[in-house]
Design an enzyme around this catalytic site. Sequence first.
Site, mmCIF file in Angstrom:
data_model
loop_
_atom_site.group_PDB
_atom_site.id
_atom_site.type_symbol
_atom_site.label_atom_id
_atom_site.label_comp_id
_atom_site.label_asym_id
_atom_site.label_seq_id
_atom_site.Cartn_x
_atom_site.Cartn_y
_atom_site.Cartn_z
ATOM 1 N N LYS A 140 -0.262 4.986 8.730
ATOM 2 C CA LYS A 140 0.511 5.301 7.524
ATOM 3 C C LYS A 140 -0.391 5.351 6.312
ATOM 4 C CE LYS A 140 2.007 2.220 5.045
ATOM 5 N NZ LYS A 140 1.617 1.558 3.767
ATOM 6 N N LYS B 24 -6.586 1.548 -3.402
ATOM 7 C CA LYS B 24 -6.347 0.869 -2.119
ATOM 8 C C LYS B 24 -6.389 1.859 -0.956
ATOM 9 C CE LYS B 24 -5.241 -2.142 0.990
ATOM 10 N NZ LYS B 24 -3.934 -2.783 1.123
ATOM 11 N N THR C 143 0.859 -1.179 0.000
ATOM 12 C CA THR C 143 0.000 0.000 0.000
ATOM 13 C C THR C 143 0.895 1.229 0.000
ATOM 14 O OG1 THR C 143 -1.691 -1.196 1.239
ATOM 15 C CG2 THR C 143 -1.852 1.202 1.220
#
Length: 302
Positions: free
Chosen positions: A247, A178, A102
């Site tokens: 994150k 995503k 990701t």
Amino acid sequence: MKNIKQKSMSETIAFIGLGNMGTPIAKNLIASGYTVKLYNRSPEKVKGLVALGGHSASTIGEAVKSADIVITMLSDDHAVNAVSEEILPALKRGSIHLSMSTIKADTSKQLAEKHEARGAVYLASPVMGRPPAAEARQLFILLSGDAAAKEKVKPVLSAISQRTFDFGDAPYTSHTVKLMMNFMIFTIVELLSEVMLMAEKSGIDKNILLDTMLNTIYGAPVVKIYGPLIIKEEDNPNGFGTQLANKDLRLAQETASEVGAQLPLAEVVRTHFEAIIAAGGGKKDLPMLVSYLREQSEEVVK
């Protein structure tokens, strides 16, 4: 779990990054008959997969040099860039790099250009699903990049997932998708945590409440997965760590800002994530958010 009979596959796969998600994915590729060369920064994680038929590599270059397909499942942009610097010189022409991490679109754009210069192809292929879904070959793949390369990797993706969603030729698009999907997960976890805590303090049976939700307004898979986890409130070391989630949420905010959009809810959820991390809970599974909210509510009462 899909009943796939092991048979010899012609492609050699290099798999780099054997964390909570990477390990079950690599395991399924081995079980499907692929020759899988394994590299992980912590070599002890390779041993169990070697016992199942995988092949250990002492360096990234050794893993990659004869691979037709390279798969990376890494924690963040920094790790993907660092590992790619070692992958690129060793890649053979025509090989395909399936990037399942990701990361931001800008990172994947730069990597796609570097791979093209080496005569290789970079495909964005982040996955949706927690470790149990990876184990059961029930992941969803978000795929984008070169059409011919996507066709070539179809059997590989079929061996680890239940469905692939194709987002076109731009090799960065599915990374952005995503981030959007994860943002939706985080806001739902926040919603469920707030509601379940209110139910607890109101003397309402949380299991009955979840059953009501699932059979009325919320029947989505993310609620079905995270609802019971939030009720149980058990930290899962193989789950979705809050630091990693934070994150992803930060990347979603940055990506939205770059295209002129705003995610106001993201700031609320991220404030909670960062408080958990500051208290030493960065590795706690995402559903443990409800524990933090309870502590905050008790502080208000004091």
